[in-house]
Design an enzyme around this catalytic site. Structure first.
Site, PDB file in Angstrom:
ATOM      1  N   GLU A  97       0.828  -1.205   0.000  1.00  0.00           N
ATOM      2  CA  GLU A  97       0.000   0.000   0.000  1.00  0.00           C
ATOM      3  C   GLU A  97       0.861   1.253   0.000  1.00  0.00           C
ATOM      4  OE1 GLU A  97      -3.447  -1.890   2.867  1.00  0.00           O
ATOM      5  OE2 GLU A  97      -2.235  -0.229   3.546  1.00  0.00           O
ATOM      6  N   CYS A 110       2.867   8.512   1.520  1.00  0.00           N
ATOM      7  CA  CYS A 110       3.189   7.529   2.547  1.00  0.00           C
ATOM      8  C   CYS A 110       3.512   6.218   1.833  1.00  0.00           C
ATOM      9  CB  CYS A 110       1.984   7.364   3.472  1.00  0.00           C
ATOM     10  SG  CYS A 110       2.165   6.038   4.672  1.00  0.00           S
ATOM     11  N   CYS A 117       4.728  -7.388   7.474  1.00  0.00           N
ATOM     12  CA  CYS A 117       5.557  -7.004   8.615  1.00  0.00           C
ATOM     13  C   CYS A 117       5.565  -8.138   9.634  1.00  0.00           C
ATOM     14  CB  CYS A 117       5.040  -5.730   9.268  1.00  0.00           C
ATOM     15  SG  CYS A 117       6.160  -5.101  10.540  1.00  0.00           S
ATOM     16  N   CYS A 121       2.630  -5.975  15.914  1.00  0.00           N
ATOM     17  CA  CYS A 121       2.074  -5.018  16.873  1.00  0.00           C
ATOM     18  C   CYS A 121       0.552  -5.237  16.918  1.00  0.00           C
ATOM     19  CB  CYS A 121       2.391  -3.590  16.444  1.00  0.00           C
ATOM     20  SG  CYS A 121       4.158  -3.240  16.397  1.00  0.00           S
ATOM     21  N   CYS A 124      -1.986  -3.007  14.771  1.00  0.00           N
ATOM     22  CA  CYS A 124      -1.653  -2.742  13.364  1.00  0.00           C
ATOM     23  C   CYS A 124      -2.167  -3.849  12.459  1.00  0.00           C
ATOM     24  CB  CYS A 124      -0.142  -2.592  13.218  1.00  0.00           C
ATOM     25  SG  CYS A 124       0.381  -2.339  11.515  1.00  0.00           S
ATOM     26  N   GLY A 166       5.441  -2.335   6.732  1.00  0.00           N
ATOM     27  CA  GLY A 166       6.796  -2.812   6.986  1.00  0.00           C
ATOM     28  C   GLY A 166       7.587  -1.973   7.960  1.00  0.00           C
ATOM     29  N   GLU A 167       8.731  -2.499   8.328  1.00  0.00           N
ATOM     30  CA  GLU A 167       9.627  -1.815   9.261  1.00  0.00           C
ATOM     31  C   GLU A 167      10.875  -1.401   8.479  1.00  0.00           C
ATOM     32  OE1 GLU A 167       9.898  -0.470  12.337  1.00  0.00           O
ATOM     33  OE2 GLU A 167      11.930  -0.089  11.647  1.00  0.00           O
ATOM     34  N   SER A 194       9.824   6.225   9.809  1.00  0.00           N
ATOM     35  CA  SER A 194       9.143   5.859  11.044  1.00  0.00           C
ATOM     36  C   SER A 194       9.543   4.438  11.442  1.00  0.00           C
ATOM     37  CB  SER A 194       7.630   5.942  10.826  1.00  0.00           C
ATOM     38  OG  SER A 194       6.939   5.523  11.982  1.00  0.00           O
ATOM     39  N   SER A 217       7.734   4.989  16.729  1.00  0.00           N
ATOM     40  CA  SER A 217       6.431   4.466  17.130  1.00  0.00           C
ATOM     41  C   SER A 217       6.537   4.037  18.585  1.00  0.00           C
ATOM     42  CB  SER A 217       6.041   3.274  16.240  1.00  0.00           C
ATOM     43  OG  SER A 217       5.597   3.744  14.989  1.00  0.00           O
ATOM     44  N   LEU A 218       6.048   4.881  19.467  1.00  0.00           N
ATOM     45  CA  LEU A 218       6.233   4.634  20.908  1.00  0.00           C
ATOM     46  C   LEU A 218       5.015   3.902  21.481  1.00  0.00           C
ATOM     47  CD1 LEU A 218       8.410   5.267  23.015  1.00  0.00           C
ATOM     48  CD2 LEU A 218       7.109   7.311  23.608  1.00  0.00           C
ATOM     49  N   ASN A 293      -7.197   3.887  14.553  1.00  0.00           N
ATOM     50  CA  ASN A 293      -8.168   3.560  13.522  1.00  0.00           C
ATOM     51  C   ASN A 293      -8.640   2.148  13.797  1.00  0.00           C
ATOM     52  OD1 ASN A 293      -9.078   4.962  11.125  1.00  0.00           O
ATOM     53  ND2 ASN A 293      -6.923   5.423  10.785  1.00  0.00           N
ATOM     54  N   CYS A 338      -2.808   1.954   8.066  1.00  0.00           N
ATOM     55  CA  CYS A 338      -1.833   0.914   7.769  1.00  0.00           C
ATOM     56  C   CYS A 338      -2.432  -0.483   7.565  1.00  0.00           C
ATOM     57  CB  CYS A 338      -0.856   0.875   8.932  1.00  0.00           C
ATOM     58  SG  CYS A 338       0.608  -0.046   8.596  1.00  0.00           S
TER      59      CYS A 338
HETATM   60  N1  SAH Z   1       7.188  -0.114  11.284  1.00  0.00           N
HETATM   61  C1  SAH Z   1       7.244   1.313  11.258  1.00  0.00           C
HETATM   62  C2  SAH Z   1       6.539   1.897  10.073  1.00  0.00           C
HETATM   63  C3  SAH Z   1       5.078   1.459   9.958  1.00  0.00           C
HETATM   64  S1  SAH Z   1       4.055   2.816  10.146  1.00  0.00           S
HETATM   65  C4  SAH Z   1       6.693   1.887  12.539  1.00  0.00           C
HETATM   66  O1  SAH Z   1       6.106   1.134  13.305  1.00  0.00           O
HETATM   67  O2  SAH Z   1       6.871   3.056  12.806  1.00  0.00           O
HETATM   68  C5  SAH Z   1       3.521   2.711  11.756  1.00  0.00           C
HETATM   69  C6  SAH Z   1       2.541   3.815  12.005  1.00  0.00           C
HETATM   70  O3  SAH Z   1       1.307   3.493  11.383  1.00  0.00           O
HETATM   71  C7  SAH Z   1       2.216   3.978  13.448  1.00  0.00           C
HETATM   72  O4  SAH Z   1       3.139   4.721  14.172  1.00  0.00           O
HETATM   73  C8  SAH Z   1       0.900   4.679  13.307  1.00  0.00           C
HETATM   74  O5  SAH Z   1       1.156   6.015  13.027  1.00  0.00           O
HETATM   75  C9  SAH Z   1       0.278   4.024  12.117  1.00  0.00           C
HETATM   76  N2  SAH Z   1      -0.706   2.984  12.489  1.00  0.00           N
HETATM   77  C10 SAH Z   1      -0.571   1.638  12.465  1.00  0.00           C
HETATM   78  N3  SAH Z   1      -1.701   1.021  12.842  1.00  0.00           N
HETATM   79  C11 SAH Z   1      -2.581   2.010  13.097  1.00  0.00           C
HETATM   80  C12 SAH Z   1      -3.938   2.033  13.519  1.00  0.00           C
HETATM   81  N4  SAH Z   1      -4.633   0.917  13.743  1.00  0.00           N
HETATM   82  N5  SAH Z   1      -4.524   3.246  13.694  1.00  0.00           N
HETATM   83  C13 SAH Z   1      -3.846   4.377  13.451  1.00  0.00           C
HETATM   84  N6  SAH Z   1      -2.576   4.422  13.055  1.00  0.00           N
HETATM   85  C14 SAH Z   1      -1.951   3.258  12.868  1.00  0.00           C
END
Ligand code: SAH
Length: 359
Positions: A97, A110, A117, A121, A124, A166-167, A194, A217-218, A293, A338
């Site tokens: 995507e 983006c 991935c 998490c 996600c 992905g990471e 990110s 991503s904290l 989301n 995502c």
């Molecule tokens: N692996 C990397 C890049 C992936 S983007 C990382 O974790 O940073 C990750 C970002 O996608 C998260 O920080 C958040 O901004 C977004 N994200 C993922 N799942 C989401 C969800 N269910 N709702 C809103 N934002 C989400």
């Protein structure tokens, strides 16, 4: 189309030197390499026939030996706010995507770094569906080129965020090669990588001469909860991550962005805001709060707090001196979060299994 058994090498994703190496058998003079490089990126040529500044003979030799690896646009969803979400299909059938997010005075793409991935998490959707392969540098750059072509945009003035699938720090060599090319047209100040905080990757990035912005991503203020929603935290816990970030070289005026997805009753307590302030002390930080989301595959616990609670969380951070913004929801009507778009095409077996287990 099915991928052909003899896939020609992709010209995209090669730095000038690598491009020169690849082209050595067919190109006689060095300036031809530069012409081709400019055609690929500055002009966004996707067919050798369009390289009209080259001889017909050279064009046909190029076409015989190489491809220009654009992804196929499998789906395109234009939201009412102008956000356009793409589902790309790669030559081997993998899908990824990418999103085009126009705003008043800026425009952000983006993009993805992996076709899936492995980090799992719990909030996600990409992680829910599991690991996929690394994207090549060409496939990373091609997302930018493909959106630009589809939307008829110049390369200049774009912002890029590696917040798709992905990471990026687990595919850092290819991300770096893609950045080496993209930063010729897009300033690294306009690019954000990110990451969940892969420490060896952060160390490597710290040594780069031209560094993009960093977003972490904290999503939780302590190890117990972060490990629960982000398994990777067990490998690289917060204390080590924060030490690495305090050492991370930042140019004047730059800050590290901390993304914090707000999940109702999981990490949205005002005391979590206080913990966050403490955790980030001594770091040049800004916090981006993201009301989660929701998605069917994430289950019922993964819901956003109500607006008032989000606002109070933000306020609490601000009162304690942190810069904190709330991410605007974009492209809601096209599932722009995502992994959500790709998930549509799939049989939601996992959901059924979970529901069955819950019965
Ligand atoms: N692996 C990397 C890049 C992936 S983007 C990382 O974790 O940073 C990750 C970002 O996608 C998260 O920080 C958040 O901004 C977004 N994200 C993922 N799942 C989401 C969800 N269910 N709702 C809103 N934002 C989400």
């Amino acid at each position: 189309m099915e991928s052909t058994p003899t896939l020609k090498p992709d010209l995209l994703g090669r730095t000038r030197d690598r491009l020169a190496e690849a082209l050595a058998p067919v190109v006689d003079r060095p300036f031809r390499v530069e012409q081709i490089y400019q055609a690929l990126y500055a002009r966004g040529v996707r067919d050798f026939a369009e390289m009209t500044d080259l001889s017909k003979d050279l064009r046909s030799k190029l076409a015989d030996s190489f491809r220009i690896g654009y992804p196929e646009i499998k789906e395109r969803h234009l939201a009412s706010d102008g956000t356009c979400k793409y589902l790309f299909r790669l030559h081997d059938g993998a899908t990824i995507e990418a999103v085009d997010i126009p705003d008043r005075d800026r425009r952000t793409f983006c993009i993805s770094s992996q076709a899936g991935c492995a980090l799992a998490c719990s909030f996600c959707v990409t992680g829910y569906w599991g690991a996929g392969r690394d994207l090549t540098a060409g496939e990373i750059v091609a997302q930018v080129l493909a959106i630009r072509a589809d939307r008829d945009l110049p390369m200049e003035g774009l912002n890029l965020v590696f917040m798709g699938m992905g990471e990026p720090l687990l595919n850092l060599a290819n991300v770096k090669a893609a950045l080496d090319i993209l930063t010729e047209w897009i300033s690294p100040h306009r690019i954000t990588v990110s990451t969940v905080g892969i420490l060896p990757g952060l160390e490597e990035m710290a040594a780069w001469e031209r560094r993009p912005n960093l977003a972490i991503s904290l999503h939780a203020p302590n190890d117990a909860r972060r490990s629960e929603i982000m398994p990777i935290n067990r490998t690289w816990p917060l204390a080590d991550l924060m030490t690495a970030l305090r050492r991370f070289p930042l140019e004047k005026g730059r800050k590290i962005t901390f993304e914090y997805i707000l999940i109702r009753d999981v990490n949205d307590d005002p005391r979590d805001a206080d913990r966050l302030v403490k955790l980030l002390s001594g770091v040049r930080a800004k916090v981006n709060l993201i009301p989660i989301n929701p998605d069917p595959v994430l289950g019922e616990r993964m819901m956003p707090p109500d607006d008032g609670r989000v606002e109070r969380f933000q306020q609490r951070l601000r009162e304690r001196g942190l810069i904190a913004t709330v991410r605007k929801r974009r492209g809601d009507d096209v599932s722009a979060a995502c992994g959500q778009l790709r998930a549509f095409g799939r049989d939601p077996r996992g959901v059924r299994a979970r529901q069955a287990a819950a019965r």
